[in-house]
Design an enzyme around this catalytic site. Structure first.
Site, PDB file in Angstrom:
ATOM      1  N   ASN A   2       0.865  -1.185   0.000  1.00 32.11           N
ATOM      2  CA  ASN A   2       0.000   0.000   0.000  1.00 32.11           C
ATOM      3  C   ASN A   2       0.900   1.233   0.000  1.00 32.11           C
ATOM      4  OD1 ASN A   2      -1.807   2.048   0.526  1.00 32.11           O
ATOM      5  ND2 ASN A   2      -2.214   1.435   2.650  1.00 32.11           N
ATOM      6  N   TRP A   3       0.951   1.873  -1.149  1.00 30.13           N
ATOM      7  CA  TRP A   3       1.856   3.034  -1.266  1.00 30.13           C
ATOM      8  C   TRP A   3       1.282   4.306  -0.646  1.00 30.13           C
ATOM      9  CZ3 TRP A   3       5.265   3.632  -6.257  1.00 30.13           C
ATOM     10  CH2 TRP A   3       6.215   2.589  -6.278  1.00 30.13           C
ATOM     11  N   LYS A   4       0.014   4.264  -0.247  1.00 34.65           N
ATOM     12  CA  LYS A   4      -0.614   5.454   0.350  1.00 34.65           C
ATOM     13  C   LYS A   4      -0.408   6.678  -0.572  1.00 34.65           C
ATOM     14  CE  LYS A   4       0.286   3.355   4.792  1.00 34.65           C
ATOM     15  NZ  LYS A   4       0.295   3.510   6.233  1.00 34.65           N
TER      16      LYS A   4
ATOM     17  N   SER B  82       3.645  -2.491  10.220  1.00 40.38           N
ATOM     18  CA  SER B  82       5.105  -2.544  10.390  1.00 40.38           C
ATOM     19  C   SER B  82       5.711  -3.891  10.004  1.00 40.38           C
ATOM     20  CB  SER B  82       5.480  -2.159  11.826  1.00 40.38           C
ATOM     21  OG  SER B  82       5.092  -0.817  12.082  1.00 40.38           O
TER      22      SER B  82
ATOM     23  N   HIS C 204      -9.321   1.192   5.040  1.00 34.88           N
ATOM     24  CA  HIS C 204      -8.051   1.338   5.757  1.00 34.88           C
ATOM     25  C   HIS C 204      -8.275   2.262   6.963  1.00 34.88           C
ATOM     26  CE1 HIS C 204      -3.918   2.433   6.651  1.00 34.88           C
ATOM     27  NE2 HIS C 204      -3.547   1.383   5.944  1.00 34.88           N
TER      28      HIS C 204
ATOM     29  N   GLY D 208       2.866  -1.242   4.234  1.00 34.33           N
ATOM     30  CA  GLY D 208       2.941   0.164   3.852  1.00 34.33           C
ATOM     31  C   GLY D 208       4.370   0.577   3.547  1.00 34.33           C
ATOM     32  N   GLY D 209       5.056   1.109   4.547  1.00 33.77           N
ATOM     33  CA  GLY D 209       6.388   1.679   4.352  1.00 33.77           C
ATOM     34  C   GLY D 209       7.372   0.761   3.642  1.00 33.77           C
TER      35      GLY D 209
ATOM     36  N   GLY E  89       2.835   1.940  10.644  1.00 34.45           N
ATOM     37  CA  GLY E  89       3.821   3.003  10.475  1.00 34.45           C
ATOM     38  C   GLY E  89       4.595   3.358  11.730  1.00 34.45           C
TER      39      GLY E  89
ATOM     40  N   GLU F 249      -6.614   4.596   8.111  1.00 33.55           N
ATOM     41  CA  GLU F 249      -6.367   6.023   7.849  1.00 33.55           C
ATOM     42  C   GLU F 249      -7.600   6.668   7.222  1.00 33.55           C
ATOM     43  OE1 GLU F 249      -2.703   5.491   5.695  1.00 33.55           O
ATOM     44  OE2 GLU F 249      -1.717   4.908   7.562  1.00 33.55           O
TER      45      GLU F 249
ATOM     46  N   GLU G 199      -5.200  -5.070  10.749  1.00 31.86           N
ATOM     47  CA  GLU G 199      -4.155  -4.073  10.942  1.00 31.86           C
ATOM     48  C   GLU G 199      -4.389  -3.326  12.255  1.00 31.86           C
ATOM     49  OE1 GLU G 199      -2.309  -2.877   6.959  1.00 31.86           O
ATOM     50  OE2 GLU G 199      -4.070  -1.624   7.225  1.00 31.86           O
TER      51      GLU G 199
HETATM   52  C1  PEP Z   1      -0.632  -0.015   6.093  1.00 30.61           C
HETATM   53  O1  PEP Z   1      -0.725   1.191   5.951  1.00 30.61           O
HETATM   54  O2  PEP Z   1      -1.512  -0.755   5.667  1.00 30.61           O
HETATM   55  C2  PEP Z   1       0.547  -0.516   6.793  1.00 30.61           C
HETATM   56  C3  PEP Z   1       0.524  -1.734   7.237  1.00 30.61           C
HETATM   57  O3  PEP Z   1       1.598   0.356   6.941  1.00 30.61           O
HETATM   58  P1  PEP Z   1       3.048   0.009   7.549  1.00 30.61           P
HETATM   59  O4  PEP Z   1       3.488  -1.293   6.928  1.00 30.61           O
HETATM   60  O5  PEP Z   1       3.907   1.147   7.151  1.00 30.61           O
HETATM   61  O6  PEP Z   1       2.868  -0.143   9.018  1.00 30.61           O
END
Ligand code: PEP
Length: 248
Positions: free
Chosen positions: A10-12, A208, A93, A229-230, A169, A95, A163
């Protein structure tokens, strides 16, 4: 039969045209691990180019509207993301639940809209730190799942992502035993919500995940993959997660 592992990036709100080469690099790694289903969800502005430049690699969206069309300024429909080349969409999500105030009912309607358009859906659920500390994590997550669950869902198009909000993050990851407990609870809830086929619905862990912890997380029962994500923003970071899934 064990579910194939599914690793989704997920590049957000990250990624310009100049980053399309990172998707090509990730697609090349994925193609050398055919036992794993891998995908990237770039920002909507990159979906068309990413899907046309990487025809064999799955590209998804990060959201879409539940209406087919109409007066929704700035929004994108399921048919639009499909036409751009997305095969599925992340929905609900945390966010978006926090920033755009999306409700379970919104997420359910969006999932039904993407299915009607012939796309897959990844529905995200997860508790806040306060809810976990209060001992309410399973109740909250199973409640979100029930409220967001689309009519007529099956494993052919629906995936769930657990999640924990406090792990996204932050570099913090739950205890493996807590991940196992939650994924088992989600599996049981799916059995209640579905008329068969719940074992085949893939349940991803997100929060993470990285190349250092992926093997341990992907070995947990009922963890069928990861939403990342990251660590999905470069092949250097995402490649080891795909490799861990191939070895799991
Ligand atoms: C996400 O945003 O779905 C996520 C899991 O982010 P991260 O891996 O950066 O925690």
């Amino acid at each position: 039969m064990a579910n194939r592992k599914y690793i989704v990036g997920n590049w957000k709100m990250n990624g310009l045209q100049s980053e399309l080469s990172d998707i090509a690099d990730i697609a090349a790694i994925a193609s050398s691990h055919p036992t794993v289903d891998a995908a990237i969800c770039p920002p909507v502005t990159l979906i068309a180019a990413a899907s046309s430049q990487n025809a064999a690699f799955a590209i998804g969206a990060q959201d879409c509207h539940f209406s087919e069309n109409g007066a929704h300024t700035g929004c994108i429909s399921a048919a639009m993301i499909k036409e751009a080349g997305a095969g599925f969409s992340i929905l609900g999500h945390s966010e978006r639940r926090a920033d755009q105030h999306e409700t379970d009912a919104d997420v359910k309607a969006k999932a039904e809209a993407v299915h009607a358009a012939g796309l897959g859906a990844i529905i995200c659920v997860g508790e806040t730190e306060e809810e976990r500390d209060a001992g309410q994590a399973i109740e909250i997550v199973c409640g979100q799942l029930a409220g967001s669950f689309p009519s007529g869902a099956d494993a052919g198009w629906l995936t769930i992502a657990y999640e924990p909000v406090w792990a996204i993050g932050t570099g913090r990851v739950p205890e493996v035993s807590d991940v196992a407990e939650m994924h088992a609870a989600i599996r049981s809830k799916l059995a209640e919500l579905m008329n068969g086929g719940s074992e085949q619905v893939r349940i991803l862990y997100g929060g993470s995940m990285n190349g250092g912890n992926a093997s341990e997380l992907l070995a947990v029962p009922n963890v069928d993959g990861g939403l990342v994500g990251g660590a999905s923003l470069s092949a250097e970071k995402f490649g080891p997660i795909i490799e861990a899934a191939a070895a799991a």
